[in-house]
Design a protein around this motif. Structure first.
Motif, PDB file in Angstrom:
ATOM      1  N   ASP A  47       1.396   1.217  -6.085  1.00 34.03           N
ATOM      2  CA  ASP A  47       2.188   0.838  -5.097  1.00 34.03           C
ATOM      3  C   ASP A  47       1.894  -0.394  -4.646  1.00 34.03           C
ATOM      4  O   ASP A  47       0.892  -0.367  -3.724  1.00 34.03           O
ATOM      5  CB  ASP A  47       2.562   1.821  -4.294  1.00 34.03           C
ATOM      6  CG  ASP A  47       3.639   1.365  -2.909  1.00 34.03           C
ATOM      7  OD1 ASP A  47       3.976   0.319  -2.811  1.00 34.03           O
ATOM      8  OD2 ASP A  47       4.119   2.396  -2.258  1.00 34.03           O
ATOM      9  N   PRO A  48       2.149  -1.736  -4.614  1.00 31.64           N
ATOM     10  CA  PRO A  48       1.679  -3.013  -4.099  1.00 31.64           C
ATOM     11  C   PRO A  48       1.828  -2.841  -2.667  1.00 31.64           C
ATOM     12  O   PRO A  48       0.953  -3.548  -1.918  1.00 31.64           O
ATOM     13  CB  PRO A  48       2.351  -3.989  -4.618  1.00 31.64           C
ATOM     14  CG  PRO A  48       3.925  -3.310  -5.243  1.00 31.64           C
ATOM     15  CD  PRO A  48       3.511  -1.990  -5.655  1.00 31.64           C
ATOM     16  N   HIS A  49       2.796  -2.164  -2.068  1.00 35.52           N
ATOM     17  CA  HIS A  49       2.845  -2.035  -0.637  1.00 35.52           C
ATOM     18  C   HIS A  49       1.764  -1.352   0.027  1.00 35.52           C
ATOM     19  O   HIS A  49       1.301  -1.404   1.244  1.00 35.52           O
ATOM     20  CB  HIS A  49       4.313  -1.517  -0.183  1.00 35.52           C
ATOM     21  CG  HIS A  49       5.506  -2.665  -0.615  1.00 35.52           C
ATOM     22  ND1 HIS A  49       5.502  -3.701   0.012  1.00 35.52           N
ATOM     23  CD2 HIS A  49       6.059  -2.243  -1.570  1.00 35.52           C
ATOM     24  CE1 HIS A  49       6.496  -4.313  -0.505  1.00 35.52           C
ATOM     25  NE2 HIS A  49       7.111  -3.696  -1.577  1.00 35.52           N
ATOM     26  N   ALA A  50       1.331  -0.220  -0.680  1.00 33.38           N
ATOM     27  CA  ALA A  50       0.470   0.822  -0.220  1.00 33.38           C
ATOM     28  C   ALA A  50      -1.128   0.449  -0.560  1.00 33.38           C
ATOM     29  O   ALA A  50      -2.118   1.011  -0.129  1.00 33.38           O
ATOM     30  CB  ALA A  50       0.642   2.258  -0.378  1.00 33.38           C
ATOM     31  N   TYR A  51      -1.283  -0.559  -1.534  1.00 30.11           N
ATOM     32  CA  TYR A  51      -2.485  -0.639  -2.027  1.00 30.11           C
ATOM     33  C   TYR A  51      -3.481  -1.330  -1.373  1.00 30.11           C
ATOM     34  O   TYR A  51      -3.157  -2.371  -0.664  1.00 30.11           O
ATOM     35  CB  TYR A  51      -2.484  -1.424  -3.443  1.00 30.11           C
ATOM     36  CG  TYR A  51      -3.480  -1.749  -4.303  1.00 30.11           C
ATOM     37  CD1 TYR A  51      -4.230  -0.944  -4.904  1.00 30.11           C
ATOM     38  CD2 TYR A  51      -4.311  -3.214  -4.084  1.00 30.11           C
ATOM     39  CE1 TYR A  51      -5.270  -1.006  -5.650  1.00 30.11           C
ATOM     40  CE2 TYR A  51      -5.599  -3.178  -4.787  1.00 30.11           C
ATOM     41  CZ  TYR A  51      -6.054  -2.261  -5.577  1.00 30.11           C
ATOM     42  OH  TYR A  51      -7.238  -2.486  -6.076  1.00 30.11           O
ATOM     43  N   SER A  52      -4.803  -1.083  -1.072  1.00 32.54           N
ATOM     44  CA  SER A  52      -5.696  -1.859  -0.345  1.00 32.54           C
ATOM     45  C   SER A  52      -6.853  -1.433  -1.131  1.00 32.54           C
ATOM     46  O   SER A  52      -7.390  -0.141  -1.260  1.00 32.54           O
ATOM     47  CB  SER A  52      -5.863  -1.191   1.055  1.00 32.54           C
ATOM     48  OG  SER A  52      -6.624  -1.927   1.806  1.00 32.54           O
ATOM     49  N   ASN A  53      -8.033  -2.098  -1.205  1.00 25.60           N
ATOM     50  CA  ASN A  53      -9.245  -1.839  -1.413  1.00 25.60           C
ATOM     51  C   ASN A  53     -10.309  -2.928  -0.714  1.00 25.60           C
ATOM     52  O   ASN A  53     -10.055  -3.842  -0.131  1.00 25.60           O
ATOM     53  CB  ASN A  53      -9.314  -1.723  -2.935  1.00 25.60           C
ATOM     54  CG  ASN A  53      -9.250  -3.233  -3.827  1.00 25.60           C
ATOM     55  OD1 ASN A  53      -9.117  -4.051  -3.003  1.00 25.60           O
ATOM     56  ND2 ASN A  53      -9.278  -3.229  -4.923  1.00 25.60           N
ATOM     57  N   GLU A  54     -11.498  -2.688  -1.313  1.00 19.83           N
ATOM     58  CA  GLU A  54     -12.570  -3.693  -0.704  1.00 19.83           C
ATOM     59  C   GLU A  54     -12.302  -4.947  -1.009  1.00 19.83           C
ATOM     60  O   GLU A  54     -12.595  -5.983  -0.150  1.00 19.83           O
ATOM     61  CB  GLU A  54     -13.849  -3.544  -1.612  1.00 19.83           C
ATOM     62  CG  GLU A  54     -15.193  -3.430  -0.828  1.00 19.83           C
ATOM     63  CD  GLU A  54     -16.271  -3.178  -1.563  1.00 19.83           C
ATOM     64  OE1 GLU A  54     -16.914  -3.926  -2.168  1.00 19.83           O
ATOM     65  OE2 GLU A  54     -16.639  -1.718  -1.647  1.00 19.83           O
ATOM     66  N   TYR A  55     -11.594  -5.576  -2.158  1.00 20.66           N
ATOM     67  CA  TYR A  55     -11.073  -6.915  -2.220  1.00 20.66           C
ATOM     68  C   TYR A  55      -9.982  -7.428  -1.357  1.00 20.66           C
ATOM     69  O   TYR A  55     -10.245  -8.320  -0.797  1.00 20.66           O
ATOM     70  CB  TYR A  55     -10.894  -7.211  -3.864  1.00 20.66           C
ATOM     71  CG  TYR A  55     -10.366  -8.394  -4.057  1.00 20.66           C
ATOM     72  CD1 TYR A  55     -11.675  -9.248  -4.472  1.00 20.66           C
ATOM     73  CD2 TYR A  55      -9.093  -8.999  -4.289  1.00 20.66           C
ATOM     74  CE1 TYR A  55     -11.357 -10.482  -4.734  1.00 20.66           C
ATOM     75  CE2 TYR A  55      -8.979 -10.347  -4.615  1.00 20.66           C
ATOM     76  CZ  TYR A  55     -10.088 -11.177  -5.077  1.00 20.66           C
ATOM     77  OH  TYR A  55      -9.891 -12.502  -5.326  1.00 20.66           O
ATOM     78  N   THR A  56      -8.994  -6.358  -1.067  1.00 21.69           N
ATOM     79  CA  THR A  56      -7.880  -7.067  -0.354  1.00 21.69           C
ATOM     80  C   THR A  56      -8.386  -7.100   1.138  1.00 21.69           C
ATOM     81  O   THR A  56      -8.224  -7.864   1.988  1.00 21.69           O
ATOM     82  CB  THR A  56      -6.609  -6.102  -0.205  1.00 21.69           C
ATOM     83  OG1 THR A  56      -7.234  -4.631  -0.189  1.00 21.69           O
ATOM     84  CG2 THR A  56      -6.012  -6.023  -1.476  1.00 21.69           C
ATOM     85  N   ASP A  57      -9.404  -6.110   1.504  1.00 23.86           N
ATOM     86  CA  ASP A  57     -10.208  -5.955   2.617  1.00 23.86           C
ATOM     87  C   ASP A  57     -10.973  -7.531   2.898  1.00 23.86           C
ATOM     88  O   ASP A  57     -10.738  -8.192   4.017  1.00 23.86           O
ATOM     89  CB  ASP A  57     -11.177  -4.722   2.952  1.00 23.86           C
ATOM     90  CG  ASP A  57     -10.251  -3.510   3.123  1.00 23.86           C
ATOM     91  OD1 ASP A  57      -9.123  -3.580   3.378  1.00 23.86           O
ATOM     92  OD2 ASP A  57     -11.206  -2.638   2.890  1.00 23.86           O
TER      93      ASP A  57
END
Length: 173
Positions: A47-57
């Motif tokens: 889900d691109p709206h809920a996706y978060s990880n080290e890279y996006t941070d």
């Protein structure tokens, strides 16, 4: 000089204004992506709206510091399964602040034919990315020489590409 480990990681922490990447391959074989790729091929999607990880941070940190991170990926249609998989992650990466652009050369001459993948930091340091023909990375190497050709590759790539969101509008990715 070959780059690995902490020296490689430091490049992404120490750049002053811009980290930029040229991607030219239709597939990259990265062992850390094997499970995700299998899941993607089996029909699973994030889900691109809920996706978060080290890279996006990290992208959010880069943007908050007034820096930029971007890439142009050279593609041809039909898109490989790997590109469709990668595009699934490009959306949340773009939303987090990465300037992702696509240069589709399906029906035209590739103005970057022969250019190899690289990262450029602050328009002054270039790291050449070396791959096997199947997309397996075999090394990273600091380029020692005049970076002018890479600045020209970047200029061409940016001029000949479109923003990721514009490219995928209407595509089933």
């Amino acid at each position: 000089m070959l780059l690995d480990g902490e020296a490689w990681s430091a490049k992404f922490l120490d750049f002053r204004s811009e980290a930029w990447r040229l991607e030219t391959l239709p597939e990259y074989r990265v062992s850390q992506e094997d499970d995700e790729m299998r899941a993607f091929l089996a029909g699973e999607r994030i889900d691109p709206h809920a996706y978060s990880n080290e890279y996006t941070d990290d992208l959010k940190r880069v943007r908050a510091e007034g820096k930029s991170k971007g890439r142009v990926h050279v593609v041809t249609r039909p898109l490989s399964a790997y590109l469709r998989y990668e595009f699934m992650y490009y959306r949340p990466h773009a939303w987090a602040g990465e300037d992702i652009r696509i240069m589709d050369v399906t029906d035209r001459e590739n103005p970057l034919a022969g250019a190899q993948d690289f990262w450029m930091f602050d328009r002054s340091e270039v790291v050449l990315m070396h791959y096997e023909s199947d997309g397996t990375q075999i090394g990273r190497e600091m380029f020692e020489g005049d970076v002018s050709p890479f600045l020209e590759y970047q200029r061409i790539a940016l001029a000949e590409s479109v923003p990721f969101e514009e490219y995928v509008k209407g595509l089933d990715v």
